[in-house]
Write an enzyme that holds these catalytic residues in place. Structure first.
Site, PDB file in Angstrom:
ATOM      1  N   HIS A   1      -9.542   0.990   4.844  1.00  0.00           N
ATOM      2  CA  HIS A   1      -8.271   1.168   5.554  1.00  0.00           C
ATOM      3  C   HIS A   1      -8.495   2.120   6.732  1.00  0.00           C
ATOM      4  CE1 HIS A   1      -4.142   2.340   6.394  1.00  0.00           C
ATOM      5  NE2 HIS A   1      -3.760   1.250   5.728  1.00  0.00           N
TER       6      HIS A   1
ATOM      7  N   GLU B   1      -5.531  -5.165  10.653  1.00  0.00           N
ATOM      8  CA  GLU B   1      -4.516  -4.139  10.873  1.00  0.00           C
ATOM      9  C   GLU B   1      -4.838  -3.374  12.154  1.00  0.00           C
ATOM     10  OE1 GLU B   1      -2.541  -2.988   6.938  1.00  0.00           O
ATOM     11  OE2 GLU B   1      -4.315  -1.739   7.124  1.00  0.00           O
TER      12      GLU B   1
ATOM     13  N   ASN C   1       0.868  -1.183   0.000  1.00  0.00           N
ATOM     14  CA  ASN C   1       0.000   0.000   0.000  1.00  0.00           C
ATOM     15  C   ASN C   1       0.904   1.232   0.000  1.00  0.00           C
ATOM     16  OD1 ASN C   1      -1.836   2.016   0.464  1.00  0.00           O
ATOM     17  ND2 ASN C   1      -2.275   1.422   2.587  1.00  0.00           N
ATOM     18  N   TRP C   2       0.998   1.877  -1.159  1.00  0.00           N
ATOM     19  CA  TRP C   2       1.930   3.012  -1.274  1.00  0.00           C
ATOM     20  C   TRP C   2       1.342   4.291  -0.680  1.00  0.00           C
ATOM     21  CZ3 TRP C   2       4.105   2.443  -7.011  1.00  0.00           C
ATOM     22  CH2 TRP C   2       4.716   1.195  -7.127  1.00  0.00           C
ATOM     23  N   LYS C   3       0.084   4.244  -0.293  1.00  0.00           N
ATOM     24  CA  LYS C   3      -0.595   5.406   0.307  1.00  0.00           C
ATOM     25  C   LYS C   3      -0.448   6.644  -0.584  1.00  0.00           C
ATOM     26  CE  LYS C   3       0.251   3.338   4.774  1.00  0.00           C
ATOM     27  NZ  LYS C   3       0.055   3.452   6.199  1.00  0.00           N
TER      28      LYS C   3
ATOM     29  N   GLU D   1      -6.873   4.504   7.841  1.00  0.00           N
ATOM     30  CA  GLU D   1      -6.642   5.928   7.554  1.00  0.00           C
ATOM     31  C   GLU D   1      -7.866   6.545   6.883  1.00  0.00           C
ATOM     32  OE1 GLU D   1      -2.915   5.350   5.536  1.00  0.00           O
ATOM     33  OE2 GLU D   1      -1.994   4.795   7.453  1.00  0.00           O
TER      34      GLU D   1
ATOM     35  N   GLY E   1       2.125   2.220  10.778  1.00  0.00           N
ATOM     36  CA  GLY E   1       3.036   3.343  10.619  1.00  0.00           C
ATOM     37  C   GLY E   1       3.678   3.805  11.913  1.00  0.00           C
TER      38      GLY E   1
ATOM     39  N   SER F   1       3.256  -2.106  10.461  1.00  0.00           N
ATOM     40  CA  SER F   1       4.707  -2.051  10.653  1.00  0.00           C
ATOM     41  C   SER F   1       5.415  -3.372  10.346  1.00  0.00           C
ATOM     42  CB  SER F   1       5.040  -1.571  12.070  1.00  0.00           C
ATOM     43  OG  SER F   1       4.527  -0.267  12.275  1.00  0.00           O
TER      44      SER F   1
ATOM     45  N   GLY G   1       2.750  -1.221   4.328  1.00  0.00           N
ATOM     46  CA  GLY G   1       2.762   0.209   4.027  1.00  0.00           C
ATOM     47  C   GLY G   1       4.185   0.695   3.790  1.00  0.00           C
TER      48      GLY G   1
HETATM   49  C1  PEP Z   1      -0.816  -0.091   5.864  1.00  0.00           C
HETATM   50  O1  PEP Z   1      -0.729   0.915   5.183  1.00  0.00           O
HETATM   51  O2  PEP Z   1      -1.804  -0.813   5.701  1.00  0.00           O
HETATM   52  C2  PEP Z   1       0.225  -0.396   6.843  1.00  0.00           C
HETATM   53  C3  PEP Z   1       0.139  -1.498   7.507  1.00  0.00           C
HETATM   54  O3  PEP Z   1       1.237   0.514   6.974  1.00  0.00           O
HETATM   55  P1  PEP Z   1       2.663   0.250   7.708  1.00  0.00           P
HETATM   56  O4  PEP Z   1       3.189  -1.041   7.153  1.00  0.00           O
HETATM   57  O5  PEP Z   1       3.489   1.433   7.328  1.00  0.00           O
HETATM   58  O6  PEP Z   1       2.390   0.160   9.168  1.00  0.00           O
END
Ligand code: PEP
Length: 252
Positions: free
Chosen positions: A97, A169, A9-11, A99, A175, A215, A236
Protein backbone atom coordinates in the site's frame (compact mmCIF):
# COMPACT_ATOMS: atom_id res chain seq x y z
CA UNK A 1 -16.07 -12.95 -16.79
CA UNK A 2 -14.23 -11.59 -13.76
CA UNK A 3 -16.21 -11.48 -10.52
CA UNK A 4 -16.27 -8.07 -8.86
CA UNK A 5 -14.25 -7.61 -5.69
CA UNK A 6 -14.63 -4.99 -2.98
CA UNK A 7 -12.19 -4.77 -0.08
CA UNK A 8 -12.39 -2.38 2.84
CA UNK A 9 -9.05 -1.15 4.17
CA UNK A 10 -9.74 0.10 7.69
CA UNK A 11 -6.13 1.29 8.07
CA UNK A 12 -5.11 2.21 11.65
CA UNK A 13 -8.68 2.82 12.75
CA UNK A 14 -11.05 1.17 15.23
CA UNK A 15 -10.37 -0.76 18.42
CA UNK A 16 -11.65 -4.31 18.86
CA UNK A 17 -15.11 -3.29 20.03
CA UNK A 18 -15.55 -0.72 17.24
CA UNK A 19 -14.31 -3.25 14.69
CA UNK A 20 -16.85 -5.81 15.88
CA UNK A 21 -19.62 -3.23 15.58
CA UNK A 22 -18.62 -2.25 12.05
CA UNK A 23 -18.27 -5.87 10.89
CA UNK A 24 -21.70 -6.72 12.37
CA UNK A 25 -23.33 -3.72 10.68
CA UNK A 26 -21.84 -4.63 7.29
CA UNK A 27 -22.83 -8.27 7.71
CA UNK A 28 -26.41 -7.27 8.52
CA UNK A 29 -26.60 -5.15 5.36
CA UNK A 30 -25.55 -7.88 2.92
CA UNK A 31 -27.84 -10.61 1.64
CA UNK A 32 -26.50 -13.90 0.28
CA UNK A 33 -27.27 -13.08 -3.39
CA UNK A 34 -24.79 -10.23 -3.34
CA UNK A 35 -21.92 -12.68 -3.04
CA UNK A 36 -22.86 -14.35 -6.32
CA UNK A 37 -21.72 -11.18 -8.07
CA UNK A 38 -19.16 -9.71 -5.75
CA UNK A 39 -16.47 -10.89 -3.33
CA UNK A 40 -16.30 -8.81 -0.16
CA UNK A 41 -13.22 -8.60 2.06
CA UNK A 42 -12.73 -6.69 5.32
CA UNK A 43 -9.19 -5.66 6.30
CA UNK A 44 -9.19 -4.49 9.92
CA UNK A 45 -6.05 -3.68 11.91
CA UNK A 46 -4.12 -6.69 13.28
CA UNK A 47 -5.56 -6.43 16.79
CA UNK A 48 -9.12 -6.82 15.48
CA UNK A 49 -8.54 -9.60 12.95
CA UNK A 50 -9.60 -12.58 15.03
CA UNK A 51 -12.60 -10.83 16.56
CA UNK A 52 -13.84 -9.76 13.13
CA UNK A 53 -13.20 -13.29 11.86
CA UNK A 54 -15.50 -14.66 14.56
CA UNK A 55 -18.26 -12.34 13.41
CA UNK A 56 -18.01 -13.09 9.68
CA UNK A 57 -16.84 -16.72 9.68
CA UNK A 58 -20.29 -18.20 8.96
CA UNK A 59 -20.87 -15.71 6.16
CA UNK A 60 -19.34 -15.24 2.72
CA UNK A 61 -17.44 -12.13 3.79
CA UNK A 62 -13.70 -12.82 3.86
CA UNK A 63 -10.96 -11.47 6.07
CA UNK A 64 -7.79 -9.70 4.95
CA UNK A 65 -4.81 -8.17 6.72
CA UNK A 66 -3.09 -4.92 5.80
CA UNK A 67 0.49 -6.19 5.75
CA UNK A 68 2.79 -9.07 6.71
CA UNK A 69 6.49 -9.68 7.09
CA UNK A 70 8.30 -11.96 4.67
CA UNK A 71 10.03 -14.19 7.22
CA UNK A 72 8.36 -17.29 8.69
CA UNK A 73 9.12 -16.41 12.32
CA UNK A 74 11.95 -15.21 14.54
CA UNK A 75 13.45 -12.09 16.08
CA UNK A 76 11.57 -9.44 14.11
CA UNK A 77 10.05 -7.29 16.84
CA UNK A 78 6.75 -5.75 15.89
CA UNK A 79 6.21 -7.82 12.76
CA UNK A 80 3.44 -10.29 11.89
CA UNK A 81 3.94 -13.48 9.86
CA UNK A 82 1.84 -15.05 7.13
CA UNK A 83 1.15 -18.07 9.31
CA UNK A 84 -0.14 -15.84 12.15
CA UNK A 85 -2.54 -14.18 9.70
CA UNK A 86 -3.74 -17.51 8.39
CA UNK A 87 -4.43 -18.70 11.94
CA UNK A 88 -6.33 -15.47 12.67
CA UNK A 89 -8.70 -16.34 9.80
CA UNK A 90 -7.26 -14.32 6.92
CA UNK A 91 -7.57 -15.33 3.28
CA UNK A 92 -6.21 -12.08 1.85
CA UNK A 93 -3.48 -9.56 2.59
CA UNK A 94 -2.93 -6.06 1.24
CA UNK A 95 0.72 -5.62 0.21
CA UNK A 96 2.65 -2.56 -0.89
CA UNK A 97 0.00 0.00 0.00
CA UNK A 98 1.31 3.48 -0.80
CA UNK A 99 1.12 4.44 2.89
CA UNK A 100 3.52 1.60 3.66
CA UNK A 101 5.77 2.68 0.82
CA UNK A 102 5.64 6.32 1.97
CA UNK A 103 5.93 6.01 5.77
CA UNK A 104 7.68 2.66 6.18
CA UNK A 105 9.99 2.78 3.16
CA UNK A 106 8.67 -0.39 1.55
CA UNK A 107 10.17 -1.07 -1.85
CA UNK A 108 8.98 -3.16 -4.77
CA UNK A 109 11.61 -5.71 -3.76
CA UNK A 110 10.23 -6.16 -0.23
CA UNK A 111 6.69 -6.26 -1.64
CA UNK A 112 7.83 -9.04 -3.96
CA UNK A 113 9.22 -11.04 -1.01
CA UNK A 114 5.95 -10.51 0.84
CA UNK A 115 3.88 -11.62 -2.18
CA UNK A 116 5.84 -14.87 -2.33
CA UNK A 117 5.49 -15.49 1.41
CA UNK A 118 1.75 -14.77 1.32
CA UNK A 119 1.25 -17.27 -1.51
CA UNK A 120 3.27 -19.89 0.35
CA UNK A 121 0.68 -19.67 3.14
CA UNK A 122 -2.38 -19.57 0.90
CA UNK A 123 -3.04 -15.91 1.47
CA UNK A 124 -4.14 -14.03 -1.64
CA UNK A 125 -2.11 -10.83 -2.01
CA UNK A 126 -3.79 -7.59 -3.03
CA UNK A 127 -0.75 -5.88 -4.54
CA UNK A 128 -0.98 -2.08 -4.59
CA UNK A 129 0.64 0.07 -7.26
CA UNK A 130 0.19 3.70 -8.23
CA UNK A 131 1.96 6.91 -9.13
CA UNK A 132 2.45 10.14 -7.19
CA UNK A 133 1.07 13.46 -8.42
CA UNK A 134 4.58 14.52 -9.51
CA UNK A 135 4.94 11.37 -11.61
CA UNK A 136 1.52 11.90 -13.19
CA UNK A 137 2.26 15.53 -13.99
CA UNK A 138 5.65 14.61 -15.44
CA UNK A 139 3.88 12.16 -17.76
CA UNK A 140 5.85 9.14 -16.49
CA UNK A 141 2.99 7.50 -14.62
CA UNK A 142 2.56 4.58 -16.99
CA UNK A 143 6.24 3.67 -16.76
CA UNK A 144 6.19 3.98 -12.98
CA UNK A 145 3.24 1.62 -12.63
CA UNK A 146 4.68 -0.78 -15.20
CA UNK A 147 7.92 -1.01 -13.21
CA UNK A 148 6.02 -1.55 -9.96
CA UNK A 149 3.97 -4.37 -11.47
CA UNK A 150 7.05 -6.02 -12.99
CA UNK A 151 9.10 -5.78 -9.79
CA UNK A 152 6.35 -6.81 -7.39
CA UNK A 153 5.52 -9.85 -9.55
CA UNK A 154 9.13 -10.92 -10.23
CA UNK A 155 9.54 -14.73 -10.26
CA UNK A 156 5.81 -15.35 -9.93
CA UNK A 157 4.45 -18.23 -12.04
CA UNK A 158 1.29 -18.01 -14.17
CA UNK A 159 -0.31 -20.49 -11.75
CA UNK A 160 0.54 -18.27 -8.75
CA UNK A 161 -0.74 -15.19 -10.58
CA UNK A 162 -4.25 -16.70 -10.47
CA UNK A 163 -4.26 -16.01 -6.73
CA UNK A 164 -3.07 -12.41 -6.98
CA UNK A 165 -5.18 -9.28 -7.19
CA UNK A 166 -3.74 -5.94 -8.25
CA UNK A 167 -5.00 -2.63 -6.87
CA UNK A 168 -4.24 0.48 -8.90
CA UNK A 169 -4.25 3.34 -6.43
CA UNK A 170 -2.92 6.67 -7.65
CA UNK A 171 -1.26 8.14 -4.56
CA UNK A 172 -2.78 11.56 -5.27
CA UNK A 173 -6.27 10.07 -4.99
CA UNK A 174 -5.87 8.23 -1.67
CA UNK A 175 -7.65 9.91 1.20
CA UNK A 176 -7.65 13.23 -0.65
CA UNK A 177 -11.20 13.30 -1.99
CA UNK A 178 -9.69 13.55 -5.51
CA UNK A 179 -10.64 10.56 -7.61
CA UNK A 180 -9.18 9.55 -10.94
CA UNK A 181 -11.85 9.97 -13.60
CA UNK A 182 -13.38 6.66 -14.70
CA UNK A 183 -11.50 7.07 -17.99
CA UNK A 184 -8.13 7.81 -16.34
CA UNK A 185 -8.56 4.80 -14.07
CA UNK A 186 -9.72 2.48 -16.85
CA UNK A 187 -6.82 3.54 -19.10
CA UNK A 188 -4.34 2.59 -16.39
CA UNK A 189 -6.10 -0.73 -15.76
CA UNK A 190 -5.86 -1.44 -19.49
CA UNK A 191 -2.17 -0.56 -19.36
CA UNK A 192 -1.67 -2.96 -16.42
CA UNK A 193 -3.38 -5.72 -18.43
CA UNK A 194 -0.95 -5.01 -21.27
CA UNK A 195 1.95 -5.38 -18.83
CA UNK A 196 0.51 -8.69 -17.60
CA UNK A 197 0.10 -9.86 -21.20
CA UNK A 198 3.79 -9.18 -21.84
CA UNK A 199 4.96 -10.72 -18.56
CA UNK A 200 2.64 -13.74 -18.62
CA UNK A 201 0.03 -14.18 -21.36
CA UNK A 202 -3.19 -12.68 -22.76
CA UNK A 203 -5.11 -15.33 -20.78
CA UNK A 204 -3.50 -14.20 -17.53
CA UNK A 205 -4.27 -10.57 -18.37
CA UNK A 206 -7.89 -11.44 -19.05
CA UNK A 207 -8.23 -13.39 -15.83
CA UNK A 208 -6.51 -11.12 -13.28
CA UNK A 209 -8.70 -8.84 -11.20
CA UNK A 210 -7.56 -5.21 -11.03
CA UNK A 211 -9.15 -2.99 -8.40
CA UNK A 212 -9.22 0.79 -8.34
CA UNK A 213 -8.57 2.64 -5.10
CA UNK A 214 -8.54 6.32 -4.24
CA UNK A 215 -11.42 8.21 -2.65
CA UNK A 216 -14.07 5.81 -3.90
CA UNK A 217 -17.43 6.55 -2.30
CA UNK A 218 -21.07 5.69 -2.82
CA UNK A 219 -21.48 8.62 -5.24
CA UNK A 220 -18.65 7.83 -7.67
CA UNK A 221 -18.51 4.04 -7.35
CA UNK A 222 -21.03 3.18 -10.12
CA UNK A 223 -19.17 5.20 -12.73
CA UNK A 224 -15.82 3.75 -11.76
CA UNK A 225 -16.95 0.16 -11.31
CA UNK A 226 -18.86 0.06 -14.59
CA UNK A 227 -15.64 0.58 -16.56
CA UNK A 228 -14.73 -2.59 -18.48
CA UNK A 229 -11.26 -3.02 -16.97
CA UNK A 230 -12.13 -2.07 -13.38
CA UNK A 231 -12.99 -5.22 -11.44
CA UNK A 232 -13.68 -3.71 -8.07
CA UNK A 233 -12.39 -1.33 -5.46
CA UNK A 234 -10.02 -1.05 -2.53
CA UNK A 235 -11.92 1.29 -0.28
CA UNK A 236 -10.37 3.27 2.58
CA UNK A 237 -12.39 6.05 4.24
CA UNK A 238 -15.79 4.94 2.94
CA UNK A 239 -15.26 1.40 4.24
CA UNK A 240 -15.55 2.72 7.81
CA UNK A 241 -19.17 3.75 7.20
CA UNK A 242 -21.37 0.67 6.91
CA UNK A 243 -23.99 2.32 4.71
CA UNK A 244 -21.46 3.83 2.30
CA UNK A 245 -19.52 0.57 2.09
CA UNK A 246 -22.71 -1.39 1.45
CA UNK A 247 -23.81 1.08 -1.23
CA UNK A 248 -20.42 0.65 -2.96
CA UNK A 249 -20.82 -3.14 -2.87
CA UNK A 250 -24.33 -2.86 -4.28
CA UNK A 251 -23.11 -0.61 -7.08
CA UNK A 252 -20.53 -3.28 -8.01
C1 PEP B 1 -6.95 2.97 0.48
O1 PEP B 1 -6.75 2.94 1.68
O2 PEP B 1 -6.44 2.07 -0.21
C2 PEP B 1 -7.74 4.04 -0.11
C3 PEP B 1 -7.98 4.01 -1.37
O3 PEP B 1 -8.20 5.01 0.75
P1 PEP B 1 -9.37 6.08 0.42
O4 PEP B 1 -10.52 5.30 -0.14
O5 PEP B 1 -9.67 6.70 1.75
O6 PEP B 1 -8.82 7.05 -0.56
Amino acid sequence: MRKKFIAGNWKMNLNIKQSEELASAILKNLSDEIFLKCDVVLCPPFTSLFNVYNIIKESKIKLGAQNLFYKDDGAYTGEISASMLKFAGCDFVILGHSERRQYFYESDETVNLKVKKALEYNLQPIVCVGETIEQREAGVYENVVEEQVKNCLADISPEQLKNIIIAYEPVWAIGTGKTATPLQANDMHKKIREVITNLFSPESAEQIRILYGGSVNEKNSSDLLSQPDIDGGLIGGASLKPDSFTAIILSA
